[in-house]
Structures are given as structure tokens and as C-alpha cells.
Design a protein around this motif. Structure first.
Motif, short mmCIF file in Angstrom:
data_model
loop_
_atom_site.label_atom_id
_atom_site.label_comp_id
_atom_site.label_asym_id
_atom_site.label_seq_id
_atom_site.Cartn_x
_atom_site.Cartn_y
_atom_site.Cartn_z
N LYS A 198 1.26 16.05 -10.51
CA LYS A 198 2.65 16.42 -10.76
C LYS A 198 3.58 15.59 -9.87
CE LYS A 198 1.49 21.20 -11.91
NZ LYS A 198 1.69 21.18 -13.31
N ARG A 199 4.63 15.10 -10.47
CA ARG A 199 5.59 14.26 -9.74
C ARG A 199 6.14 14.99 -8.52
NH1 ARG A 199 11.34 13.39 -10.37
NH2 ARG A 199 11.88 11.30 -9.73
N LYS A 200 6.47 16.29 -8.67
CA LYS A 200 7.05 17.02 -7.54
C LYS A 200 6.07 17.12 -6.37
CE LYS A 200 6.07 21.70 -9.31
NZ LYS A 200 5.08 22.14 -8.34
N ASP A 201 4.78 17.27 -6.68
CA ASP A 201 3.77 17.30 -5.61
C ASP A 201 3.70 15.95 -4.91
OD1 ASP A 201 3.15 19.92 -6.23
OD2 ASP A 201 1.39 19.40 -7.44
N LEU A 202 3.74 14.88 -5.69
CA LEU A 202 3.68 13.54 -5.11
C LEU A 202 4.90 13.28 -4.23
CD1 LEU A 202 2.14 10.91 -4.87
CD2 LEU A 202 3.28 10.12 -6.96
N GLN A 203 6.06 13.71 -4.67
CA GLN A 203 7.28 13.53 -3.88
C GLN A 203 7.17 14.23 -2.52
OE1 GLN A 203 9.82 11.48 -4.73
NE2 GLN A 203 8.71 10.96 -6.58
N GLU A 204 6.59 15.42 -2.51
CA GLU A 204 6.38 16.15 -1.25
C GLU A 204 5.39 15.40 -0.35
OE1 GLU A 204 7.95 18.82 0.09
OE2 GLU A 204 9.29 18.53 -1.62
N LEU A 205 4.34 14.87 -0.94
CA LEU A 205 3.35 14.12 -0.16
C LEU A 205 3.97 12.85 0.43
CD1 LEU A 205 0.23 14.57 -2.46
CD2 LEU A 205 0.52 15.49 -0.15
N PHE A 206 4.88 12.23 -0.30
CA PHE A 206 5.58 11.05 0.23
C PHE A 206 6.30 11.38 1.53
CE2 PHE A 206 6.34 8.94 -4.20
CZ PHE A 206 5.01 8.51 -4.23
N LYS A 207 6.87 12.56 1.60
CA LYS A 207 7.64 12.97 2.78
C LYS A 207 6.75 13.24 3.99
CE LYS A 207 11.16 15.26 -0.01
NZ LYS A 207 11.66 16.57 -0.43
N GLU A 208 5.53 13.72 3.75
CA GLU A 208 4.70 14.13 4.87
C GLU A 208 3.63 13.14 5.29
OE1 GLU A 208 1.23 17.01 3.32
OE2 GLU A 208 3.23 17.79 2.89
N ASP A 209 3.36 12.13 4.46
CA ASP A 209 2.27 11.19 4.79
C ASP A 209 2.70 9.77 4.47
OD1 ASP A 209 -0.16 9.56 4.55
OD2 ASP A 209 -1.25 11.46 4.68
N ILE A 210 2.88 8.95 5.49
CA ILE A 210 3.34 7.57 5.32
C ILE A 210 2.36 6.74 4.49
CG2 ILE A 210 2.35 6.72 7.49
CD1 ILE A 210 5.70 5.62 5.91
N HIS A 211 1.07 7.03 4.61
CA HIS A 211 0.07 6.27 3.83
C HIS A 211 0.22 6.55 2.34
CE1 HIS A 211 -1.80 5.06 7.54
NE2 HIS A 211 -1.90 6.34 7.92
N ILE A 212 0.48 7.80 2.00
CA ILE A 212 0.68 8.15 0.59
C ILE A 212 2.01 7.57 0.11
CG2 ILE A 212 0.97 10.04 -1.07
CD1 ILE A 212 -0.99 11.67 0.70
#
Length: 194
Positions: free
Chosen positions: A108-122
Motif C-alpha cells: 500500500k502506498r500509504k504504508d510505503l510513505q510512512e516507511l520513507f519517513k522512518e527508514d532512510i534506507h527504504i
């Protein structure tokens, strides 16, 4: 929607291979990302994306093959994403249809957007993902503009010969930017040459 051909030609591509092919990430980041993936199976003929709709999910093909109503074909290891929906959260241009029963990973795009905020590698992986999708689009456009149909067909045979058995003639012709009749002529000419 822009799709990537699997380079190893395998029947299956593990999600770790698919993600690391785009951009390698540490195992801790991989674990975070894969926790948000759902494995789904759809039958041949199922439409993953539909033109005029906003698709907020990203799919990664573990097994199967997909075609777009624009000249793109994707198979194992490919990503299925409407970049217009992914980047701008707007309706996409294309429809995507599965050409075989397929196993996909859904993100899900919204999950990926949250992961972008918390993990620089992602976040870096996401940037590389978008860059690779745009690069494939550029390569596809350059191929259509600067090579003839026979050259495009030879490249298809060289890089993805299994598609000749897995895709109908009209889909291959569309991918090459020609009519099925023109493709038949090219194939007949090559057969005479061999």
C-alpha cells in the motif's frame, strides 16, 4: 504503468531479490518493508490497474506475466505501478491485465510513505525505484524512436525469448509498436535467413 523484465529468466523471483534488484537495503530495513507486503494471487485476465482510476497499491510480480494497454510487458520480478497515481495520487492512464495466473506482492502506498519517513534506507530504495521506472520508460521511448521493428524484435528474442511462448502474437506486436501482420512478416523473414 511501467514494468521491468526479470533478468534471470526464472519462473519465480523472491521478494527479497525483487527489492534488492531495485536497490539493496539492509536486512533490518528489508524486514520493515516486507512486513507491509501482502501476497495475493489473481487469475489470468484479472485487471490489476484500470485507466481512469487512482491505484494506490504497488505490486511486485513473483510469478506470472502482465500486459498494459500501452506497449509494456512485465514478468517475474517486475513492479506494477501507475506512476501518475504513485507520484501525484491521480488517475492513471493505463490498464494492466494479467496474462497468466499470477502471484503478486501488494504494498500500500500509504504504508510505503510512512516507511520513507522512518527508514532512510527504504526512502533511498523508493527514490531508486522511481528512478528505475523512469529510466525504463526512457529506454522504451528511445527504442521506439530510434530502432526499427526488426531490431526491436531481435532485442526481445535476445533478452526475453520465453515471452515468445508466453504472450499472444498481438501483445508482442503491440509491445514492439507494430501490427501483428508486420510482426508475422519479420518472423517469416528471419526464419528464411536462418
Amino acid at each position: 504503468t511501467f514494468c521491468i523484465f526479470a533478468e534471470n529468466g526464472s519462473c519465480y523471483m523472491d521478494i527479497h531479490e525483487i527489492i534488492n534488484k531495485i536497490y539493496p537495503i539492509p536486512e533490518t530495513s528489508m524486514d520493515k518493508l516486507t512486513k507491509h507486503l501482502s501476497k495475493v494471487t489473481y487469475p489470468k485476465g484479472h485487471h490489476i490497474l484500470e485507466a481512469g482510476k487512482t491505484e494506490t497499491n504497488i505490486f511486485f510480480i513473483e510469478k506470472g506475466i502482465v500486459r498494459a494497454y500501452i506497449p509494456v510487458i512485465g514478468k517475474e520480478g517486475s513492479a506494477i505501478v501507475s506512476l501518475k497515481s504513485y507520484v501525484d495520487n491521480q488517475q492513471g492512464y493505463e490498464s494492466m491485465e494479467l496474462m497468466e495466473e499470477s502471484e503478486l506482492y501488494l504494498l500500500k502506498r500509504k504504508d510505503l510513505q510512512e516507511l520513507f519517513k522512518e527508514d532512510i534506507h527504504i526512502a533511498n530504495w523508493g527514490r531508486k525505484f522511481a528512478e528505475s521506472e523512469f529510466m525504463q520508460t526512457e529506454e522504451r521511448l528511445i527504442s521506439l524512436l530510434f530502432t526499427n521493428a526488426s531490431e526491436r524484435y531481435m532485442k526481445l528474442i535476445q533478452n526475453n525469448p520465453e515471452l515468445l511462448q508466453r504472450m499472444p502474437l498481438e501483445c508482442l506486436a503491440s509491445y514492439l509498436g507494430i501490427t501483428p501482420v508486420s510482426l508475422s512478416r519479420i518472423r517469416a523473414k528471419l526464419k528464411r535467413m536462418l
